[in-house]
Design an enzyme around this catalytic site. Structure first.
Site, PDB file in Angstrom:
ATOM      1  N   TYR A  48       0.800  -1.232   0.078  1.00 12.15           N
ATOM      2  CA  TYR A  48       0.117  -0.037   0.069  1.00 12.15           C
ATOM      3  C   TYR A  48       0.885   1.341   0.046  1.00 12.15           C
ATOM      4  O   TYR A  48       0.304   2.355   0.613  1.00 12.15           O
ATOM      5  CB  TYR A  48      -0.894  -0.177   1.224  1.00 12.15           C
ATOM      6  N   TYR A 120      -2.930  -6.927   4.917  1.00 10.69           N
ATOM      7  CA  TYR A 120      -1.912  -7.610   4.129  1.00 10.69           C
ATOM      8  C   TYR A 120      -0.466  -7.536   4.623  1.00 10.69           C
ATOM      9  O   TYR A 120       0.241  -8.704   4.406  1.00 10.69           O
ATOM     10  CB  TYR A 120      -1.940  -6.830   2.552  1.00 10.69           C
TER      11      TYR A 120
END
Length: 581
Positions: A48, A120
């Site tokens: 991200y 994640y």
């Protein structure tokens, strides 16, 4: 706590290359003290954007560096500045191993590496840990599940529509930009802005907003609607025996991964590869949803004790394991959990707490339990001879999800506690409510519903919610569960149901800790859709990715509550010391 190093004594190195075993180069940002002595490493690996470093929930990496760490934040393979192709989870074990060992060899680093991050960025910690890198010392995974199928992509056979589609649209934007397709990235942004239209688009495997060129894994996930080798190869629950490191597990009562987070804690505690791993698993469960982390969750304020304190806890955790400071993380109970309603913390030696006793509360009605205007009741007295309740479900008019356990962005997906009255006024929602409570009822543990039901369809869904009814009538969801009828016996081998047959369903609503206060009431809602948290069951036995509106069928659902079919919710109730005397 260590003395804090001034910010002007922190060195920042950007775009540092990290070689992988297959020749791909990943890139990282490094924040470290400008000092001759070496410091242990904190590593975050994220898809991200390393420049962001999950700062929505965590302090900036420079803050950790000021407390005496070499902080490395890396873009995972195929993301942002790193080379390679993004294939979710596929090479994270190997890439994590290589990055950890590279970090341990840096000239300014002590060869002790800890990892942190959520979602994640938590999954990659576990995947790296299963590969047993010699210099990985501890991890702090937050808000992550135990299985890539159950609880993530699917739940009891139902496709986790909102969380999966919103996530794919978000991560595909970077992929589009890496390909130089700014037009595709703009389309994805527009799709996120109008995501509720995307949720209704069928068939799911040909969702126009999700291009195959950008996210081939989305179709793969829909092409594997049952749990099998495709999913288990990267699932943690089969690999607890490979874990050698202490772990600080962080979960949230309204997070979609909360049951998996707790399963990881229990699983490594029982099966970890070393005594050090088994004896040093710690669990903290906040009242939060996936993000952001705050005392304010959905429509409720859980008070000052629910404020985000994770950075300070992580300093203690990493101080214990990376700096070998025995004064840190001393005397901490294995389980710390926030009790909603009382809005305070409790400690326990295990989850579920040993003091909780499963207590059945039975679904009852005199005439019809349809909607909050019906006569559905929830009692500790079992039913005798009672007529069943009936409602009709058609997938073209699903019951909308108000809050709940989805992820990951509240503006895009149904998350957190919200007033359920706008859906409880519908006749396709059965509502069973207890009498007004004269004493508090403390529920701490895993909630399960046993539902006896029949359908006129060959397949359908049953959804159950546990709800806290406030004195003014507001009704806030506490926990929820779903079962796709064809998956009632197995996640690996679905079977259609026989129309009209009464089936006993066990529906896990997951873990929670809440005190139902005096003058509140306990409620159970039963219906057949929770959209868009999950895909709409067409009431046909078919793969979810292939369903179109032409496949929709009407299902008449019958819920039984009589002596032979006592539908009930099992509440793990903690009795006070006075009550047990």
């Amino acid at each position: 706590m260590t003395n804090r190093i001034p910010i002007d004594q922190i060195i920042t190195e950007k775009h540092v290359p990290v070689p992988m075993r297959d020749g791909v180069t990943l890139y990282a940002d490094i924040y470290r003290p400008d000092a001759p002595e070496r410091h242990p490493v904190l590593l975050m690996r994220t898809p991200y954007n390393k420049a962001d470093a999950q700062t929505m929930n965590y302090a900036h990496p420079s803050w950790y560096a000021q407390h005496g760490y070499v902080v490395i934040v890396q873009d995972t393979r195929g993301r942002w500045e790193s080379e390679g192709e993004f294939q979710p989870y596929r090479t994270e074990a190997e890439d994590g191993y290589d990055t950890i060992e590279w970090a341990a060899g840096l000239p300014y680093a002590l060869p002790k590496v800890g990892m942190y991050g959520f979602s994640y960025a938590a999954a990659v910690q576990w995947l790296a840990a299963t590969s047993r890198p010699p210099h990985l010392t501890c991890i702090a995974p937050a808000m992550i599940g135990s299985d890539s199928y159950q609880g993530k992509t699917y739940r009891s056979g139902a496709f986790a529509l909102a969380s999966i589609q919103s996530w794919v649209l978000f991560v595909a934007q970077d992929t589009a930009l890496r390909k130089g397709r700014t037009d595709w990235a703009a389309e994805l942004g527009a799709s996120l802005a109008g995501i509720h239209g995307v949720y209704r688009s069928l068939p799911l495997k040909r969702t126009a907003a999700i291009r195959e060129e950008l996210a081939p894994y989305y179709r793969e996930w829909l092409e594997h609607p049952v749990r099998g080798p495709y999913w288990t190869v990267r699932s943690l629950r089969e690999r607890y025996g490979a874990i050698e490191v202490p772990a600080l597990h962080v979960g949230g009562w309204y997070d979609l991964f909360v049951d998996g987070t707790i399963e990881n804690f229990n699983g490594v505690r029982a099966q970890g590869a070393t005594a050090q791993a088994r004896d040093n698993q710690y669990l903290i469960v906040e009242p939060w949803y996936h993000m952001p982390w705050s005392r304010y969750v959905g429509e409720l304020d859980f008070g000052p004790e629910a404020a985000n304190r994770i950075d300070r806890l992580q300093l203690e955790w990493f101080g214990r394991w990376l700096k070998e400071d025995a004064s840190q993380w001393s005397g901490v109970a294995p389980v710390q959990y926030f009790v909603m309603g009382d809005n305070r913390w409790k400690q326990a030696e295990q989850w579920p707490p040993q003091s909780a006793a499963e207590t059945p509360f039975y679904l009852r009605s005199a005439s019809r339990a349809n909607s909050v205007s019906g006569d559905g009741a929830l009692t500790e007295e079992p039913p005798e001879a009672e007529h069943p309740d009936t409602f009709v479900y058609h997938p073209s008019i699903p019951v909308p999800a108000l809050g709940g356990r989805s992820g990951a962005v509240p503006e895009l997906t149904p998350m957190g506690p919200k007033n359920q009255l706008p859906v409880e006024v519908r006749n396709d929602v059965l509502v069973y409510t207890s009498v007004t409570l004269e004493e508090e009822v403390a529920v701490e543990g895993n909630v399960t519903v046993v539902l006896y039901a029949a359908t006129t369809a060959e397949d359908t869904d049953f959804v159950v919610k546990l709800v806290d009814v406030h004195p003014d009538g507001r009704a806030y969801n506490v926990a929820e569960g779903i079962v796709r009828a064809s998956f009632r016996h197995s996640l690996e081998h679905p079977q259609p149901v026989t129309p009209g047959e009464i089936v006993r369903y066990e529906i896990p609503l997951g873990p929670t800790a809440i005190v139902f206060k005096k003058r509140h009431a306990i409620r159970v809602d039963v219906t057949s859709s929770l959209f868009p948290t999950f895909d709409r069951n067409p009431n046909r036995f078919m793969p979810p990715g292939e369903t179109t509106e032409a496949d929709f069928a009407t299902a008449t659902q019958t819920v039984y509550h009589d002596r032979l079919h006592p539908s009930h919710v099992l509440l793990p109730i903690v009795r006070s010391a006075q009550e047990t005397k």
